[in-house]
Design a protein around this motif. Sequence first.
Motif, PDB file in Angstrom:
ATOM      1  N   ALA A  48     -19.732  -4.907  22.452  1.00 39.39           N
ATOM      2  CA  ALA A  48     -19.518  -3.885  21.430  1.00 39.39           C
ATOM      3  C   ALA A  48     -20.014  -4.300  20.044  1.00 39.39           C
ATOM      4  CB  ALA A  48     -18.034  -3.499  21.374  1.00 39.39           C
ATOM      5  N   VAL A  49     -19.685  -5.516  19.609  1.00 35.82           N
ATOM      6  CA  VAL A  49     -20.017  -5.914  18.238  1.00 35.82           C
ATOM      7  C   VAL A  49     -21.528  -5.878  18.011  1.00 35.82           C
ATOM      8  CG1 VAL A  49     -19.891  -7.744  16.532  1.00 35.82           C
ATOM      9  CG2 VAL A  49     -17.962  -7.352  18.068  1.00 35.82           C
ATOM     10  N   GLN A  52     -23.202  -2.288  18.510  1.00 32.30           N
ATOM     11  CA  GLN A  52     -23.027  -1.357  17.397  1.00 32.30           C
ATOM     12  C   GLN A  52     -23.851  -1.780  16.183  1.00 32.30           C
ATOM     13  OE1 GLN A  52     -18.859  -0.350  16.772  1.00 32.30           O
ATOM     14  NE2 GLN A  52     -18.567  -0.258  18.975  1.00 32.30           N
ATOM     15  N   MET A 242     -20.781 -14.594  21.062  1.00 30.49           N
ATOM     16  CA  MET A 242     -20.044 -14.736  19.815  1.00 30.49           C
ATOM     17  C   MET A 242     -18.589 -15.130  20.042  1.00 30.49           C
ATOM     18  SD  MET A 242     -20.040 -12.525  16.374  1.00 30.49           S
ATOM     19  CE  MET A 242     -20.626 -11.122  17.211  1.00 30.49           C
ATOM     20  N   SER A 243     -17.929 -14.545  21.046  1.00 33.85           N
ATOM     21  CA  SER A 243     -16.519 -14.888  21.263  1.00 33.85           C
ATOM     22  C   SER A 243     -16.382 -16.358  21.656  1.00 33.85           C
ATOM     23  CB  SER A 243     -15.910 -13.986  22.330  1.00 33.85           C
ATOM     24  OG  SER A 243     -16.644 -14.080  23.510  1.00 33.85           O
ATOM     25  N   VAL A 246     -16.847 -18.441  18.362  1.00 34.82           N
ATOM     26  CA  VAL A 246     -15.654 -18.401  17.515  1.00 34.82           C
ATOM     27  C   VAL A 246     -14.594 -19.346  18.072  1.00 34.82           C
ATOM     28  CG1 VAL A 246     -13.736 -16.963  16.733  1.00 34.82           C
ATOM     29  CG2 VAL A 246     -16.046 -16.057  16.678  1.00 34.82           C
ATOM     30  N   ALA A 247     -14.327 -19.220  19.366  1.00 32.23           N
ATOM     31  CA  ALA A 247     -13.289 -20.045  19.982  1.00 32.23           C
ATOM     32  C   ALA A 247     -13.654 -21.526  19.920  1.00 32.23           C
ATOM     33  CB  ALA A 247     -13.075 -19.614  21.434  1.00 32.23           C
ATOM     34  N   LEU A 273     -19.715 -12.353   9.438  1.00 32.59           N
ATOM     35  CA  LEU A 273     -18.661 -12.103  10.417  1.00 32.59           C
ATOM     36  C   LEU A 273     -18.065 -13.416  10.925  1.00 32.59           C
ATOM     37  CD1 LEU A 273     -17.488  -9.554  11.719  1.00 32.59           C
ATOM     38  CD2 LEU A 273     -19.053  -9.893  13.618  1.00 32.59           C
ATOM     39  N   LYS A 276     -15.826 -14.989   8.395  1.00 31.69           N
ATOM     40  CA  LYS A 276     -14.535 -14.313   8.357  1.00 31.69           C
ATOM     41  C   LYS A 276     -13.697 -14.684   9.593  1.00 31.69           C
ATOM     42  CE  LYS A 276     -13.946  -9.885   9.214  1.00 31.69           C
ATOM     43  NZ  LYS A 276     -14.109  -8.451   9.242  1.00 31.69           N
ATOM     44  N   ASN A 277     -14.329 -14.655  10.764  1.00 29.01           N
ATOM     45  CA  ASN A 277     -13.567 -14.793  11.996  1.00 29.01           C
ATOM     46  C   ASN A 277     -13.323 -16.235  12.428  1.00 29.01           C
ATOM     47  OD1 ASN A 277     -13.374 -12.063  12.077  1.00 29.01           O
ATOM     48  ND2 ASN A 277     -14.932 -11.771  13.647  1.00 29.01           N
ATOM     49  N   ALA A 278     -14.246 -17.136  12.130  1.00 27.22           N
ATOM     50  CA  ALA A 278     -14.016 -18.529  12.511  1.00 27.22           C
ATOM     51  C   ALA A 278     -13.609 -19.358  11.295  1.00 27.22           C
ATOM     52  CB  ALA A 278     -15.267 -19.123  13.147  1.00 27.22           C
ATOM     53  N   ASP A 281     -14.529 -23.269   6.774  1.00 25.72           N
ATOM     54  CA  ASP A 281     -14.323 -24.694   7.027  1.00 25.72           C
ATOM     55  C   ASP A 281     -14.797 -25.080   8.429  1.00 25.72           C
ATOM     56  OD1 ASP A 281     -12.327 -23.095   7.999  1.00 25.72           O
ATOM     57  OD2 ASP A 281     -10.706 -24.527   7.643  1.00 25.72           O
TER      58      ASP A 281
END
Lengths: 417, 310, 294
Positions: A48-49, A52, A242-243, A246-247, A273, A276-278, A281
Amino acid sequence: MTFKGSRLTAASAAFALAAAIGTTGASAQTAPSVIKIGTLYAGSGEFAVSSQAQYDGLKFWAKKVNKDGGVFVKAYNKKIPVKIVAYDDQSSTSTATTLYNQLITQDHVDLLVADFGSVLTSVAVPLAKEHNQLLVDVTGSSAGFFSNDNKYLVDLSIPSSGVWPIPLAKHLIKQGVKKVAIVYGSNDFDSSQADTLKSELKKAGITPVYDHAVPTNETNYTVLLHAAAATKPQAMVELGYMSNDVAFLKSLKSSGLHFPMVFTIFPGQFKALMEKNAGKDALAYTYSYPAPPMIKYEQVSLGLNTDQFIKAWEADGHKSAPNFVNTAGYSTGILLAKALSTAPDMKQLTIRSTLEGFSGNTSTLVGPFALSQTGAQMGERLPVAQFQPQKDGSLKTVVVYPDAMATGKAIYPAPQG
Amino acid sequence: MLKSNWSRFWPGMLVAALLALVFSVAPMGYGNTSLLFMMMTFIVLAQGLNLLYGFTGYLPFGYVGFFGTGAYAAALMVMKLHAPVWAAVLAGPLASMAIALVLGPLLRLSGAYFSIANLAASQILFFVISNPHMTGITGGPYGVKLDRIFAPTASYAAMIVLVVLTTLIAAYFRYSRFGQGLRAMADDPVSAEMSAIPVVRMRLMAWLTSAAVAGLAGAIYAWNLSVFYPDAVFSLQISIFAIVFALFGGVGTVLGPIIGAGLLYALYNAIGISAPQYFQLIYGVLIVGLVMFLPEGILSLLTRRGINVF
Amino acid sequence: MTALLEYAIVGGLLYGIFFGLVAVGLNLIFGVMRIINLAHGEFVVLGGFGAYWLTSAFGLNPLWGVPLAALGAVVIGFPLYYAIVPRLQRSRDPEMLSFILFFGLAQVIEALVTLGFGPDQRTLPSDALGSGSPSVFGQAFPESWWWAAGISVVAIVGLWLYLTRTRLGFATRAIMANRDEALATGISVDRVSSIAFIIGLALAGAAGVFVPYLQGSVAPGIGNDLTTTSFAILIIGSLGNPIGTLLGGLVFGVGSMLMQTFYASWSNLVPYVLLVAIVLIRPQGLFGKSVRHA
């Protein structure tokens, strides 16, 4: 246990109704009053990310040309507004199949643009060929799609993911890194990159000290990082979606482990993004493939250059800065516009050969445009960059390889803490 | 005897013929053959699931495992053995029946335990086939490419044949002694066993038949799609759709799954095409509403009025 | 090698305890109502987004997400229960029908979360639950993992005490054992069940608060995976017994982490292989009553 005809009639009426509902989609003729561009996006699910983002880039282009009265179409010798027909495939290939077909056979779109990524592009490849419709591939870069006997496919924005890691491998070798750990997702996009990286390193006599595929939906890297750290790698390369990234970065940050060099894919494409999400730092001193608009192209032969694009994008009311997939969607739009303004007729193969004609002499904000014989994209190459923390707390993207594009030196090994 | 067989089976034949007619003619008026093809695929899967659930009470959450197995069996026959299409398609049901035999012991479980264990089994198949270490054998995460045999019209026709075949099998299950025995078992396994019905063997037969239907559907689907990644044929969404369609139509009947899949799948696409921005939301609300107000499936509208549904 | 082994085991224990919490709400709802809550993972996701909302909009500590989950469970669970469960129970095969209903509900929740928050991954501040890495047997894990495991143990033991030490708990277990008999003995089945339903959702939501720490992030699309994993854990443990689910979680956690350490690409097979092996060898789960028939 008897059977009466009337019940069957009722049932078959219900069925006919079902079939009728299925046919309610619009079915207009190709009309010069508007140029229809069909595409799909994923409103939900794993793609989705990115999907879009690509759709937003294409919409941005369409809005911009329509403000000027549309695109100039040489075949009709006039400006015609553009209309995007888009459906939501929910990241599902079976839904995407029927919707691609809907765009081709019911909406009779003039140009068909694929959804994001190889998985959602894959099902459109045979379908487009069957219907003699050119499939404009934006980010579906699996090498397996392209062949000489399929003229109905052309990749406008992203080179095959298999070639992405070549600069990375060269940078590692140049940096004198001997011990490399690789963790990659079990999917086409990541596995093909891992394969290339390993074979490039092998040429320099380097065998990874740690080399593990993980499930595509892996999100727990704490124990895995610990196992990788036990092999004392100088560079830790994580190739994921991406997921995963991030993890991975979050786990690395909270694990207290430290590697001299850490590489992930998506911060280079979705920096804002990911910050913001990860967290900034977690990104500090890590490396990525910086993609446009992060690497800037001032001289372009087509469309806006990077700075103009960023400005126009923000002026258009978008809340966040543009990312790579936005630019890919936009550059697809401008290349199509150029093709329409050059092609003598609207035949699908004419458009393809017109696009081929741009190969090698055109550049956009995603870089030089070059097509292979099979329609695969060869132009754009992604360099290697490091995110270096600045005094004001921001992260600066410093291109460190290749030398011709470098904007600074790598801080290697990365400082601890 | 012959005559009574005929009177039992003609409704099934009529429905099958009608379906064949509808799907043969439909492409002439409606060009989105992918939608029609997917609709047939879901009719077959919903019916195949009905053969097991509607007649034995076992609901296989992992039904997609057989579908994916069939797709991959066909793909591997083409890629590795360069087999002709008919052999590749036939390999589908054979492979899925082999898997069903291996999983046969799951039938000792009851209710949700069976369903979830079956789900787990389908996940295992998916993870093994898509693992990067299997690239040399299955193509792993890179998927498969069968453009050599790509034939949209022939595979479409093959799916029509499968719709007909599945409908006839369902009619047989509904009206034969075999089917009645199955249902007696589902209602009361203990007394069925006492009345000398070979419970275990008959249940296994239903299980294998159901698996073969999904395997054949998977093989034809692979043939039609020709380029796909593992999750295209192992997505849990396929299981869930088949279950929702079958239950919505009404299980234990022949018409239920056909109407359920035809109607709901058409609605699914109608929503997707007309309101893409609220696609998932509207479909979710629709399903909740249907279960709340038509809990016994759409055919209950007829049975509630005392009409016996085929 | 032993260091890696020890690390994987300690990590697996913490991860597994947390997954016990993820699955235990599903166990309660399935055990009491015989409902297959296919939207379970989405309720976990809602809990995660609740915590995200608290931290991003109000700057609160994410642990406030736990009471928010309890509150949310009452607000959502109570009307939801009375709207659907009694209706479902009257149908021919509630267990299987609930499958479709909750599939629809899962779609609705996922769509609403996507519309509200967007489809991308959300994380919680790393140091909100302490930035140290307390170590046990020389194995250091982030503090957030210890918080997650600690709260999971408290919640699961609390549920166990509720079921075994309170009158409502006795009534709940009576319904689990036999709904009709419970009804006959005058237990207010709907009241007791609705409370169990709310507790189940609250536990799912509370688990969601820690998902961003243990799973890296929370996103609308991860619900399905959480649901299937929860089902696996539930069956590996046993129905009805929260302590069984905790042990099921432990088996899953340690198994997954060992596999990830030594054969990473096969680690996602662990819960499912364990499940199939266990139901075939010991179908009542590791700690439960018989479920075979015929």
